[in-house]
Motif scaffolding. Sequence first.
Motif, PDB file in Angstrom:
ATOM      1  N   ASP A  53     -11.717  -1.218  66.554  1.00 19.26           N
ATOM      2  CA  ASP A  53     -12.824  -0.625  65.901  1.00 19.26           C
ATOM      3  C   ASP A  53     -12.305  -0.135  64.731  1.00 19.26           C
ATOM      4  OD1 ASP A  53     -15.095  -1.783  66.927  1.00 19.26           O
ATOM      5  OD2 ASP A  53     -14.663  -0.169  68.665  1.00 19.26           O
ATOM      6  N   ASP A  54     -11.005   0.887  64.380  1.00 16.80           N
ATOM      7  CA  ASP A  54     -10.576   1.455  63.869  1.00 16.80           C
ATOM      8  C   ASP A  54      -9.637   0.416  62.795  1.00 16.80           C
ATOM      9  OD1 ASP A  54     -10.463   3.453  64.960  1.00 16.80           O
ATOM     10  OD2 ASP A  54      -8.368   3.830  65.814  1.00 16.80           O
ATOM     11  N   VAL A  55      -9.443  -0.529  62.755  1.00 22.39           N
ATOM     12  CA  VAL A  55      -8.980  -1.927  61.937  1.00 22.39           C
ATOM     13  C   VAL A  55     -10.245  -2.009  61.032  1.00 22.39           C
ATOM     14  CG1 VAL A  55      -7.755  -4.290  61.398  1.00 22.39           C
ATOM     15  CG2 VAL A  55      -7.234  -3.032  63.230  1.00 22.39           C
ATOM     16  N   LEU A  56     -11.494  -2.695  61.648  1.00 24.35           N
ATOM     17  CA  LEU A  56     -11.869  -2.724  60.834  1.00 24.35           C
ATOM     18  C   LEU A  56     -13.107  -1.217  59.763  1.00 24.35           C
ATOM     19  CD1 LEU A  56     -14.290  -4.671  59.441  1.00 24.35           C
ATOM     20  CD2 LEU A  56     -16.138  -3.546  61.642  1.00 24.35           C
ATOM     21  N   ALA A  57     -12.608  -0.407  59.876  1.00 22.26           N
ATOM     22  CA  ALA A  57     -12.639   0.645  59.224  1.00 22.26           C
ATOM     23  C   ALA A  57     -11.767   1.399  57.836  1.00 22.26           C
ATOM     24  CB  ALA A  57     -12.744   1.837  59.967  1.00 22.26           C
ATOM     25  N   ALA A  58     -10.837   0.397  58.374  1.00 23.00           N
ATOM     26  CA  ALA A  58     -10.040   1.256  57.124  1.00 23.00           C
ATOM     27  C   ALA A  58     -10.074  -0.074  56.653  1.00 23.00           C
ATOM     28  CB  ALA A  58      -8.322   1.058  57.932  1.00 23.00           C
ATOM     29  N   TYR A  59     -10.258  -1.660  56.651  1.00 22.91           N
ATOM     30  CA  TYR A  59     -10.414  -2.370  55.421  1.00 22.91           C
ATOM     31  C   TYR A  59     -11.602  -2.053  54.915  1.00 22.91           C
ATOM     32  CZ  TYR A  59      -6.836  -5.820  56.861  1.00 22.91           C
ATOM     33  OH  TYR A  59      -5.385  -6.284  57.134  1.00 22.91           O
ATOM     34  N   GLN A  60     -12.920  -1.593  55.495  1.00 21.99           N
ATOM     35  CA  GLN A  60     -13.750  -1.455  55.033  1.00 21.99           C
ATOM     36  C   GLN A  60     -13.823   0.227  53.909  1.00 21.99           C
ATOM     37  OE1 GLN A  60     -16.945  -0.812  57.676  1.00 21.99           O
ATOM     38  NE2 GLN A  60     -17.670  -3.175  57.452  1.00 21.99           N
ATOM     39  N   ALA A  61     -12.609   0.809  54.348  1.00 20.12           N
ATOM     40  CA  ALA A  61     -12.552   2.125  53.808  1.00 20.12           C
ATOM     41  C   ALA A  61     -11.921   1.882  52.287  1.00 20.12           C
ATOM     42  CB  ALA A  61     -12.182   3.309  54.403  1.00 20.12           C
ATOM     43  N   GLY A  62     -10.964   0.345  52.211  1.00 25.32           N
ATOM     44  CA  GLY A  62     -10.039  -0.236  51.473  1.00 25.32           C
ATOM     45  C   GLY A  62      -8.729   0.162  51.706  1.00 25.32           C
ATOM     46  N   ALA A  64      -6.222  -1.543  52.528  1.00 20.48           N
ATOM     47  CA  ALA A  64      -5.218  -3.197  53.192  1.00 20.48           C
ATOM     48  C   ALA A  64      -3.872  -2.607  54.035  1.00 20.48           C
ATOM     49  CB  ALA A  64      -5.430  -3.709  52.706  1.00 20.48           C
ATOM     50  N   GLU A  65      -3.544  -1.331  53.771  1.00 21.78           N
ATOM     51  CA  GLU A  65      -2.149  -0.842  54.300  1.00 21.78           C
ATOM     52  C   GLU A  65      -2.124  -0.509  56.131  1.00 21.78           C
ATOM     53  OE1 GLU A  65      -2.804   0.240  51.028  1.00 21.78           O
ATOM     54  OE2 GLU A  65      -1.859  -1.740  50.197  1.00 21.78           O
ATOM     55  N   LEU A  71      -3.539  -3.543  63.326  1.00 20.18           N
ATOM     56  CA  LEU A  71      -3.178  -4.488  63.601  1.00 20.18           C
ATOM     57  C   LEU A  71      -1.665  -5.154  63.844  1.00 20.18           C
ATOM     58  CD1 LEU A  71      -5.279  -7.112  60.448  1.00 20.18           C
ATOM     59  CD2 LEU A  71      -5.562  -6.910  63.205  1.00 20.18           C
ATOM     60  N   ALA A  72      -0.075  -4.894  63.370  1.00 20.95           N
ATOM     61  CA  ALA A  72       0.958  -4.370  63.834  1.00 20.95           C
ATOM     62  C   ALA A  72       0.692  -3.880  65.411  1.00 20.95           C
ATOM     63  CB  ALA A  72       1.293  -4.111  62.854  1.00 20.95           C
ATOM     64  N   GLN A  73      -0.263  -1.996  65.776  1.00 21.13           N
ATOM     65  CA  GLN A  73       0.110  -1.622  67.340  1.00 21.13           C
ATOM     66  C   GLN A  73      -1.309  -2.102  67.627  1.00 21.13           C
ATOM     67  OE1 GLN A  73      -1.410   1.818  65.840  1.00 21.13           O
ATOM     68  NE2 GLN A  73       0.099   2.767  64.619  1.00 21.13           N
ATOM     69  N   ILE A  74      -1.695  -3.174  67.865  1.00 18.40           N
ATOM     70  CA  ILE A  74      -2.591  -4.304  68.392  1.00 18.40           C
ATOM     71  C   ILE A  74      -1.561  -5.702  69.293  1.00 18.40           C
ATOM     72  CG2 ILE A  74      -4.460  -5.919  68.701  1.00 18.40           C
ATOM     73  CD1 ILE A  74      -6.074  -4.029  66.448  1.00 18.40           C
ATOM     74  N   GLU A  75      -1.272  -5.520  68.085  1.00 16.87           N
ATOM     75  CA  GLU A  75      -0.178  -7.074  68.609  1.00 16.87           C
ATOM     76  C   GLU A  75       0.872  -6.248  69.339  1.00 16.87           C
ATOM     77  OE1 GLU A  75       2.932 -10.660  66.863  1.00 16.87           O
ATOM     78  OE2 GLU A  75       1.505  -9.143  65.745  1.00 16.87           O
ATOM     79  N   GLU A 119     -15.366 -10.104  60.013  1.00 14.89           N
ATOM     80  CA  GLU A 119     -16.239  -9.227  58.896  1.00 14.89           C
ATOM     81  C   GLU A 119     -15.246  -9.319  57.331  1.00 14.89           C
ATOM     82  OE1 GLU A 119     -19.064  -7.558  59.712  1.00 14.89           O
ATOM     83  OE2 GLU A 119     -19.174  -9.016  61.813  1.00 14.89           O
ATOM     84  N   LEU A 120     -14.447  -9.519  57.552  1.00 17.60           N
ATOM     85  CA  LEU A 120     -13.089  -9.170  56.514  1.00 17.60           C
ATOM     86  C   LEU A 120     -12.903 -10.447  55.211  1.00 17.60           C
ATOM     87  CD1 LEU A 120     -10.260  -8.923  58.940  1.00 17.60           C
ATOM     88  CD2 LEU A 120     -11.855  -7.143  58.096  1.00 17.60           C
ATOM     89  N   ASN A 121     -13.032  -9.987  54.231  1.00 16.62           N
ATOM     90  CA  ASN A 121     -12.805 -10.669  53.145  1.00 16.62           C
ATOM     91  C   ASN A 121     -11.618 -11.838  53.585  1.00 16.62           C
ATOM     92  OD1 ASN A 121     -14.789  -9.386  51.693  1.00 16.62           O
ATOM     93  ND2 ASN A 121     -12.734  -7.875  50.479  1.00 16.62           N
ATOM     94  N   PHE A 122     -12.204 -13.045  52.574  1.00 12.08           N
ATOM     95  CA  PHE A 122     -11.011 -14.208  53.048  1.00 12.08           C
ATOM     96  C   PHE A 122      -9.581 -13.769  52.495  1.00 12.08           C
ATOM     97  CE2 PHE A 122      -8.567 -17.657  51.654  1.00 12.08           C
ATOM     98  CZ  PHE A 122      -9.227 -18.853  52.614  1.00 12.08           C
ATOM     99  N   ASP A 123      -9.126 -12.336  51.316  1.00 16.41           N
ATOM    100  CA  ASP A 123      -7.594 -12.290  51.659  1.00 16.41           C
ATOM    101  C   ASP A 123      -7.713 -11.191  52.262  1.00 16.41           C
ATOM    102  OD1 ASP A 123      -8.005 -13.099  49.111  1.00 16.41           O
ATOM    103  OD2 ASP A 123      -8.441 -11.701  48.135  1.00 16.41           O
ATOM    104  N   GLU A 124      -8.047 -10.774  53.125  1.00 21.99           N
ATOM    105  CA  GLU A 124      -7.453 -10.390  54.255  1.00 21.99           C
ATOM    106  C   GLU A 124      -7.577 -10.468  55.507  1.00 21.99           C
ATOM    107  OE1 GLU A 124     -10.576  -7.332  53.904  1.00 21.99           O
ATOM    108  OE2 GLU A 124     -10.064  -5.734  52.026  1.00 21.99           O
TER     109      GLU A 124
END
Length: 153
Positions: A53-62, A64-65, A71-75, A119-124
């Motif tokens: 959920d935090d990943v989606l919130a980060a991407y929605q907030a702009g 990307a880094e 995502l690296a922490q999840i892996e 949910e993410l843009n194609f580039d992301e």
Amino acid sequence: MRIVSQLTLVVLLSAAVLGADSRAPQDLESIKSEPRLEKRAGLALRFAKHKVDDVLAAYQAGDAEGGVALLAQIEQAVELAYDSLMATGKNPRRHPKHFKRAEIRTRELARDLEALGRELNFDERSAADGVHSRVTEINTQLLMAIMTKKKKK
């Protein structure tokens, strides 16, 4: 009136106890310090589940880094869980409890990551797809460890 207040107190205490149990640790370092390997695996998978959920919130907030870092922490958490279970030295076929729990949680996590990718843009999507494939790979390894017999020598 007194019965209602006592009932309210019981409900609030129950919610507090259940809520405290379902919280995930805040960082991977505290999970790595857990001495019991099976518990470490469970904590790592719970941590990974909460980070989606935090990943989606980060991407929605702009950010990307920040999303890529999460995502690296999840892996890393999923790999920590797998490595911890393998380090127990237990045969997954004879003692499947924790291995099966991890298999179920990684399957759910893979499903969540797939939904996140939609949910993410194609580039992301590339970072999320990479983590999704690694989680799916670990899920398959766990399933195979549970289901296959060791070869006789």
